[in-house]
Design a protein around this motif. Structure first.
Motif, mmCIF file in Angstrom:
data_model
loop_
_atom_site.group_PDB
_atom_site.id
_atom_site.type_symbol
_atom_site.label_atom_id
_atom_site.label_comp_id
_atom_site.label_asym_id
_atom_site.label_seq_id
_atom_site.Cartn_x
_atom_site.Cartn_y
_atom_site.Cartn_z
ATOM 1 N N VAL A 191 0.865 -1.177 0.000
ATOM 2 C CA VAL A 191 0.000 0.000 0.000
ATOM 3 C C VAL A 191 0.905 1.231 0.000
ATOM 4 O O VAL A 191 1.123 1.867 -1.036
ATOM 5 N N GLY A 192 1.474 1.516 1.160
ATOM 6 C CA GLY A 192 2.202 2.756 1.347
ATOM 7 C C GLY A 192 3.385 2.962 0.420
ATOM 8 O O GLY A 192 3.642 4.087 -0.019
ATOM 9 N N ASP A 193 4.112 1.897 0.096
ATOM 10 C CA ASP A 193 5.340 2.070 -0.671
ATOM 11 C C ASP A 193 5.094 2.482 -2.115
ATOM 12 O O ASP A 193 6.026 2.883 -2.814
ATOM 13 N N VAL A 194 3.860 2.397 -2.563
ATOM 14 C CA VAL A 194 3.512 2.849 -3.919
ATOM 15 C C VAL A 194 2.396 3.890 -3.869
ATOM 16 O O VAL A 194 2.560 5.036 -4.281
ATOM 17 N N ILE A 195 1.255 3.509 -3.322
ATOM 18 C CA ILE A 195 0.061 4.340 -3.497
ATOM 19 C C ILE A 195 0.049 5.561 -2.584
ATOM 20 O O ILE A 195 -0.706 6.513 -2.822
ATOM 21 N N ASP A 196 0.870 5.575 -1.539
ATOM 22 C CA ASP A 196 0.936 6.764 -0.687
ATOM 23 C C ASP A 196 1.883 7.831 -1.237
ATOM 24 O O ASP A 196 1.948 8.941 -0.682
ATOM 25 N N LEU A 197 2.604 7.518 -2.299
ATOM 26 C CA LEU A 197 3.542 8.481 -2.884
ATOM 27 C C LEU A 197 2.799 9.510 -3.738
ATOM 28 O O LEU A 197 1.682 9.262 -4.193
ATOM 29 N N PRO A 198 3.425 10.663 -3.991
ATOM 30 C CA PRO A 198 2.847 11.607 -4.948
ATOM 31 C C PRO A 198 2.765 10.977 -6.339
ATOM 32 O O PRO A 198 3.556 10.086 -6.679
ATOM 33 N N VAL A 199 1.818 11.420 -7.127
ATOM 34 C CA VAL A 199 1.623 10.880 -8.473
ATOM 35 C C VAL A 199 2.925 10.878 -9.268
ATOM 36 O O VAL A 199 3.245 9.903 -9.972
ATOM 37 N N THR A 200 3.708 11.939 -9.140
ATOM 38 C CA THR A 200 4.919 12.090 -9.944
ATOM 39 C C THR A 200 6.026 11.092 -9.582
ATOM 40 O O THR A 200 6.977 10.930 -10.339
ATOM 41 N N GLN A 201 5.899 10.430 -8.433
ATOM 42 C CA GLN A 201 6.942 9.493 -8.012
ATOM 43 C C GLN A 201 6.587 8.028 -8.229
ATOM 44 O O GLN A 201 7.429 7.137 -8.061
ATOM 45 N N ILE A 202 5.353 7.752 -8.604
ATOM 46 C CA ILE A 202 4.890 6.369 -8.631
ATOM 47 C C ILE A 202 5.535 5.555 -9.740
ATOM 48 O O ILE A 202 5.948 4.401 -9.527
ATOM 49 N N ASN A 204 8.457 5.837 -11.120
ATOM 50 C CA ASN A 204 9.827 5.524 -10.752
ATOM 51 C C ASN A 204 9.877 4.463 -9.656
ATOM 52 O O ASN A 204 10.729 3.557 -9.680
ATOM 53 N N ARG A 205 8.953 4.561 -8.700
ATOM 54 C CA ARG A 205 8.935 3.560 -7.628
ATOM 55 C C ARG A 205 8.590 2.189 -8.185
ATOM 56 O O ARG A 205 9.163 1.171 -7.760
ATOM 57 N N CYS A 206 7.678 2.122 -9.122
ATOM 58 C CA CYS A 206 7.345 0.844 -9.745
ATOM 59 C C CYS A 206 8.554 0.269 -10.486
ATOM 60 O O CYS A 206 8.777 -0.953 -10.471
ATOM 61 N N GLN A 207 9.342 1.131 -11.096
ATOM 62 C CA GLN A 207 10.558 0.667 -11.753
ATOM 63 C C GLN A 207 11.535 0.075 -10.741
ATOM 64 O O GLN A 207 12.206 -0.929 -11.008
ATOM 65 N N GLN A 208 11.610 0.666 -9.565
ATOM 66 C CA GLN A 208 12.477 0.125 -8.514
ATOM 67 C C GLN A 208 11.980 -1.243 -8.044
ATOM 68 O O GLN A 208 12.780 -2.137 -7.737
ATOM 69 N N TRP A 209 10.682 -1.425 -7.982
ATOM 70 C CA TRP A 209 10.132 -2.737 -7.666
ATOM 71 C C TRP A 209 10.454 -3.752 -8.759
ATOM 72 O O TRP A 209 10.785 -4.906 -8.479
ATOM 73 N N THR A 210 10.347 -3.339 -10.002
ATOM 74 C CA THR A 210 10.692 -4.223 -11.119
ATOM 75 C C THR A 210 12.133 -4.688 -11.003
ATOM 76 O O THR A 210 12.446 -5.869 -11.207
ATOM 77 N N GLN A 211 13.028 -3.764 -10.648
ATOM 78 C CA GLN A 211 14.432 -4.105 -10.472
ATOM 79 C C GLN A 211 14.612 -5.085 -9.312
ATOM 80 O O GLN A 211 15.383 -6.051 -9.411
ATOM 81 N N ALA A 212 13.901 -4.850 -8.215
ATOM 82 C CA ALA A 212 14.003 -5.744 -7.062
ATOM 83 C C ALA A 212 13.581 -7.165 -7.437
ATOM 84 O O ALA A 212 14.236 -8.144 -7.051
ATOM 85 N N PHE A 213 12.512 -7.299 -8.189
ATOM 86 C CA PHE A 213 12.050 -8.628 -8.594
ATOM 87 C C PHE A 213 12.981 -9.266 -9.619
ATOM 88 O O PHE A 213 13.113 -10.496 -9.660
#
Length: 221
Positions: A191-202, A204-213
């Motif tokens: 929840v928080g690690d993606v959807i609580d971020l500002p729209v402009t950061q989401i 990039n955060r999803c890309q970081q998750w892609t890298q983690a996986f």
């Protein structure tokens, strides 16, 4: 116990209680990345309003339409009737309906999840009842549920041996999820690690998750 084939987990996104227009913008960005495999509609504050059930139906209808445009499956939190109406899946807490009712009311291909905390007996029960996945956690302390009990790695390992999809939830981030590498997990719920971020950061955060996986190593348990 059944040995589980190694897999890389998928990201399972839950909504928060943002004002709907803002939430919708965030979901559009997140879904467009192609990372999200499953989306849960969970709007506790909306549901608490005097006309909460109607408002939730209106919001969930729009979210389901958006998710379908990106071929992302949806589950509704705790409401089998609404899930059936919208033609989507459901996630059930231990006190929020039973899996047999969900299977009877939903289409055969719909996702049915069950909260199991750290209790392997509940995981077995969810499997035997026909759940698609059993949710285990909290993995870490989180802002969404700060008082949730953090489970041990041994509890999680025991759950992973039960031949049912395991969803981990609770305080997970793109940085700390690597602590679970080596476990055959189906979904990582955030929840928080993606959807609580500002729209402009989401994005990039999803890309970081892609890298983690992409760095995930998963031998059988």
């Amino acid at each position: 116990m059944t040995q589980i084939t190694p897999t890389v987990p998928k990201l399972y996104l839950l909504t928060n209680d943002d004002e709907f227009e803002l939430l919708y913008q965030k979901l559009e960005v997140a879904l467009a990345t192609g990372l999200i495999a499953l989306l849960q509609v969970r709007r506790k504050q909306v549901l608490a309003l005097p006309d909460g059930k109607l408002k939730l139906y209106e919001e969930a209808s729009k979210i389901v339409d958006l998710a379908r445009a990106y071929n992302v499956e949806v589950v509704i939190n705790d409401d089998i009737e609404l899930a059936a109406t919208l033609g989507v899946g459901v996630h059930l807490g231990q006190q929020d309906g039973n899996i047999e009712d969900a299977k009877r009311q939903l289409a055969p291909n719909q996702v049915i999840g069950r909260t199991c905390h750290g209790d392997v007996d509940l995981v077995k029960e969810a499997r035997n009842d026909g759940a698609t996945y059993a949710a285990m956690g909290a993995i870490f302390a989180s802002t969404t549920k700060p008082n949730a009990n953090v489970i041990s790695r041994q509890q999680l390992m025991d759950g992973c041996r039960q031949n049912v999809g395991i969803c981990v939830i609770g305080g997970l981030t793109a940085e700390n999820v690597s602590a679970l590498a080596g476990l055959p997990i189906t979904y990582v719920a955030v929840v928080g690690d993606v959807i609580d971020l500002p729209v402009t950061q989401i994005a990039n955060r999803c890309q970081q998750w892609t890298q983690a996986f992409s760095e995930w190593k998963t031998p059988a348990v």
